[in-house]
Each structure stands twice: as structure tokens, then as C-alpha cells.
Design a protein around this motif. Structure first.
Motif, PDB file in Angstrom:
ATOM      1  N   GLN A  89      10.964   1.621  14.793  1.00 30.85           N
ATOM      2  CA  GLN A  89      11.526   1.168  13.514  1.00 30.85           C
ATOM      3  C   GLN A  89      11.706  -0.348  13.498  1.00 30.85           C
ATOM      4  N   ASP A  90      12.212  -0.887  14.580  1.00 24.71           N
ATOM      5  CA  ASP A  90      12.429  -2.338  14.659  1.00 24.71           C
ATOM      6  C   ASP A  90      11.110  -3.103  14.636  1.00 24.71           C
ATOM      7  N   ARG A  91      10.139  -2.641  15.389  1.00 24.90           N
ATOM      8  CA  ARG A  91       8.848  -3.334  15.470  1.00 24.90           C
ATOM      9  C   ARG A  91       8.143  -3.302  14.114  1.00 24.90           C
ATOM     10  N   VAL A  92       8.141  -2.161  13.473  1.00 22.72           N
ATOM     11  CA  VAL A  92       7.505  -2.052  12.162  1.00 22.72           C
ATOM     12  C   VAL A  92       8.208  -2.966  11.159  1.00 22.72           C
ATOM     13  N   SER A  93       9.529  -2.960  11.183  1.00 24.75           N
ATOM     14  CA  SER A  93      10.294  -3.760  10.221  1.00 24.75           C
ATOM     15  C   SER A  93      10.184  -5.254  10.477  1.00 24.75           C
ATOM     16  N   THR A  94      10.497  -5.670  11.699  1.00 20.74           N
ATOM     17  CA  THR A  94      10.585  -7.111  11.967  1.00 20.74           C
ATOM     18  C   THR A  94       9.243  -7.768  12.236  1.00 20.74           C
ATOM     19  N   TYR A  95       8.266  -6.995  12.680  1.00 23.40           N
ATOM     20  CA  TYR A  95       6.968  -7.614  12.957  1.00 23.40           C
ATOM     21  C   TYR A  95       6.016  -7.424  11.786  1.00 23.40           C
ATOM     22  N   PHE A  96       5.701  -6.175  11.480  1.00 23.63           N
ATOM     23  CA  PHE A  96       4.691  -5.947  10.445  1.00 23.63           C
ATOM     24  C   PHE A  96       5.229  -6.212   9.037  1.00 23.63           C
ATOM     25  N   LEU A  97       6.330  -5.608   8.669  1.00 24.49           N
ATOM     26  CA  LEU A  97       6.819  -5.770   7.300  1.00 24.49           C
ATOM     27  C   LEU A  97       7.312  -7.183   7.013  1.00 24.49           C
ATOM     28  N   ALA A  98       8.063  -7.760   7.932  1.00 20.64           N
ATOM     29  CA  ALA A  98       8.646  -9.079   7.671  1.00 20.64           C
ATOM     30  C   ALA A  98       7.661 -10.221   7.877  1.00 20.64           C
ATOM     31  N   GLN A  99       6.686 -10.049   8.789  1.00 15.66           N
ATOM     32  CA  GLN A  99       5.858 -11.195   9.149  1.00 15.66           C
ATOM     33  C   GLN A  99       4.371 -11.053   8.841  1.00 15.66           C
ATOM     34  N   ARG A 100       3.826  -9.862   8.944  1.00 12.04           N
ATOM     35  CA  ARG A 100       2.372  -9.739   8.915  1.00 12.04           C
ATOM     36  C   ARG A 100       1.800  -9.208   7.609  1.00 12.04           C
ATOM     37  N   ILE A 101       2.521  -8.368   6.900  1.00  7.27           N
ATOM     38  CA  ILE A 101       2.009  -7.778   5.666  1.00  7.27           C
ATOM     39  C   ILE A 101       2.412  -8.673   4.494  1.00  7.27           C
ATOM     40  N   LYS A 102       1.426  -9.079   3.731  1.00 11.58           N
ATOM     41  CA  LYS A 102       1.656  -9.981   2.596  1.00 11.58           C
ATOM     42  C   LYS A 102       1.202  -9.299   1.307  1.00 11.58           C
ATOM     43  N   ALA A 103       1.884  -9.597   0.219  1.00 13.22           N
ATOM     44  CA  ALA A 103       1.605  -8.949  -1.065  1.00 13.22           C
ATOM     45  C   ALA A 103       0.198  -9.227  -1.576  1.00 13.22           C
ATOM     46  N   ASP A 104      -0.396 -10.338  -1.181  1.00  9.90           N
ATOM     47  CA  ASP A 104      -1.732 -10.665  -1.676  1.00  9.90           C
ATOM     48  C   ASP A 104      -2.863 -10.090  -0.811  1.00  9.90           C
ATOM     49  N   GLN A 105      -2.526  -9.331   0.212  1.00  6.60           N
ATOM     50  CA  GLN A 105      -3.546  -8.730   1.071  1.00  6.60           C
ATOM     51  C   GLN A 105      -4.118  -7.480   0.402  1.00  6.60           C
ATOM     52  N   PRO A 106      -5.364  -7.151   0.762  1.00  2.00           N
ATOM     53  CA  PRO A 106      -5.938  -5.923   0.209  1.00  2.00           C
ATOM     54  C   PRO A 106      -5.153  -4.698   0.671  1.00  2.00           C
ATOM     55  N   GLU A 107      -5.094  -3.685  -0.188  1.00  2.00           N
ATOM     56  CA  GLU A 107      -4.432  -2.417   0.142  1.00  2.00           C
ATOM     57  C   GLU A 107      -2.956  -2.593   0.500  1.00  2.00           C
ATOM     58  N   TYR A 108      -2.296  -3.559  -0.136  1.00  2.00           N
ATOM     59  CA  TYR A 108      -0.896  -3.845   0.159  1.00  2.00           C
ATOM     60  C   TYR A 108      -0.018  -2.602   0.003  1.00  2.00           C
ATOM     61  N   GLY A 109      -0.169  -1.899  -1.107  1.00  2.00           N
ATOM     62  CA  GLY A 109       0.645  -0.711  -1.357  1.00  2.00           C
ATOM     63  C   GLY A 109       0.421   0.377  -0.318  1.00  2.00           C
ATOM     64  N   LYS A 110      -0.820   0.582   0.070  1.00  2.00           N
ATOM     65  CA  LYS A 110      -1.131   1.601   1.072  1.00  2.00           C
ATOM     66  C   LYS A 110      -0.547   1.207   2.428  1.00  2.00           C
ATOM     67  N   ARG A 111      -0.613  -0.063   2.764  1.00  2.00           N
ATOM     68  CA  ARG A 111      -0.028  -0.538   4.032  1.00  2.00           C
ATOM     69  C   ARG A 111       1.479  -0.281   4.057  1.00  2.00           C
ATOM     70  N   LEU A 112       2.144  -0.602   2.959  1.00  2.24           N
ATOM     71  CA  LEU A 112       3.584  -0.353   2.871  1.00  2.24           C
ATOM     72  C   LEU A 112       3.891   1.135   3.019  1.00  2.24           C
ATOM     73  N   GLU A 113       3.093   1.950   2.361  1.00  2.34           N
ATOM     74  CA  GLU A 113       3.291   3.401   2.433  1.00  2.34           C
ATOM     75  C   GLU A 113       3.165   3.903   3.872  1.00  2.34           C
ATOM     76  N   LEU A 114       2.154   3.430   4.589  1.00  6.70           N
ATOM     77  CA  LEU A 114       1.948   3.866   5.971  1.00  6.70           C
ATOM     78  C   LEU A 114       3.066   3.381   6.885  1.00  6.70           C
ATOM     79  N   LEU A 115       3.486   2.138   6.716  1.00 10.74           N
ATOM     80  CA  LEU A 115       4.572   1.609   7.544  1.00 10.74           C
ATOM     81  C   LEU A 115       5.882   2.334   7.242  1.00 10.74           C
ATOM     82  N   HIS A 116       6.109   2.659   5.985  1.00 12.27           N
ATOM     83  CA  HIS A 116       7.293   3.439   5.632  1.00 12.27           C
ATOM     84  C   HIS A 116       7.227   4.810   6.306  1.00 12.27           C
ATOM     85  N   GLY A 117       6.035   5.387   6.351  1.00 13.60           N
ATOM     86  CA  GLY A 117       5.856   6.666   7.030  1.00 13.60           C
ATOM     87  C   GLY A 117       6.208   6.583   8.510  1.00 13.60           C
ATOM     88  N   LEU A 118       5.888   5.470   9.149  1.00  9.25           N
ATOM     89  CA  LEU A 118       6.241   5.293  10.566  1.00  9.25           C
ATOM     90  C   LEU A 118       7.755   5.178  10.735  1.00  9.25           C
TER      91      LEU A 118
END
Length: 151
Positions: A89-118
Motif C-alpha cells: 500500500q505504501d509503495r503504490v501510494s508514495t511511489y507510483f501514485l504520488a510520483q510516477r503516474i501523471k494525468a497526461d500519460q496514456p491510459e491514466y484512468g486504467k493505471r489508477l484503477e489497477l493501482l487502486h486494485g492493488l
């Protein structure tokens, strides 16, 4: 020169606050835009945490069958399972969600959905020992990895 008790107490309080401030700065290093990222390593760390959760669940299920139950070992495996789920939970939140996933990236919504699933899968792993959550998280992580590195 003599210092009063109030002056010494105030000086100690200031020192304590400074130590706390420096400690929080050190912990937050990963949120400094230093540009040092190893996305593959983070994925592997999550995979390792999932393997540890799986082993913990298997050990818990075996220990529950023993008579008498070894509660010390049982509690240790439960704590271990929860610790590794929290790490995910911490790694997904602080690394991927906070730092690596950006709103202008392709498939942004799908990435958020998958990370939320984790994150929610890790929560489910904390709550019970049903292997279906580990398997679902492995599937979700693989799907996220494929999508994330598709760029």
C-alpha cells in the motif's frame, strides 16, 4: 553565566523540534524530485511482498491446525502478512501514485484503477487468509506492469 530551568527547558524543546524536523526531512527524501527512479525494482519489490504474504497465509493456515496452537508463531506470521501488505500500500501510494503516474500519460484512468486494485487487495490480505486476493493482486500487478512499460 547561569541559566534558569526555564531557559534550559526551552533550549531542549527547540533542539527536540529541530531533531524531529530533520528526521521527517530525511524520511521524505523519495518525494524530492531527484530523478532517481527504478520502476522495475519497485515492481519486483511488490512481487516479493506478495510472495511473503502468500507464505504467511500458508503458515497461518498450517499453524491453526496444530494442537495445541502455537500462538506466538501464529501472531508472528499474521504480523508479517500485515506488514508486507502495508508495504505494498505504501509503495503504490508514495511511489507510483504520488510520483510516477501523471494525468497526461496514456491510459491514466486504467493505471489508477489497477493501482487502486492493488491497494484494496492488500487491505483484503490484511483482513483474512484467502489466497484469491493474492492471486488477484498478482494478476493486477502484471496488468499494471504491462500497461506501465508499454510506453
Amino acid at each position: 553565566m547561569r541559566y534558569s530551568k526555564n531557559m534550559l527547558s526551552a533550549a531542549m524543546a527547540v533542539c527536540f523540534v529541530m531533531v524531529l524536523a530533520m528526521a521527517s526531512t530525511v524520511r521524505a527524501h523519495c518525494e524530492v524530485p531527484c530523478g532517481i527512479y527504478d520502476d522495475h525494482m519497485r515492481i519486483h519489490m511488490i512481487e516479493e511482498d506478495l510472495t511473503t504474504i502468500e507464505k504467511s497465509m500458508n503458515s497461518i493456515m498450517e499453524l491453526r491446525k496444530e494442537s495445541p496452537v502455537n500462538y506466538n508463531q501464529l501472531v508472528r506470521w499474521i504480523n508479517n502478512k500485515e506488514h508486507h501488505a502495508q508495504r505494498i500500500q505504501d509503495r503504490v501510494s508514495t511511489y507510483f501514485l504520488a510520483q510516477r503516474i501523471k494525468a497526461d500519460q496514456p491510459e491514466y484512468g486504467k493505471r489508477l484503477e489497477l493501482l487502486h486494485g492493488l491497494i484494496t487487495g492488500a487491505m483484503k490480505c490484511k483482513q483474512n487468509v484467502d489466497m484469491k486476493y493474492v492471486q488477484q493482486m498478482r494478476k493486477t500487478l502484471k496488468e499494471f506492469e504491462t500497461l506501465y512499460f508499454a510506453e
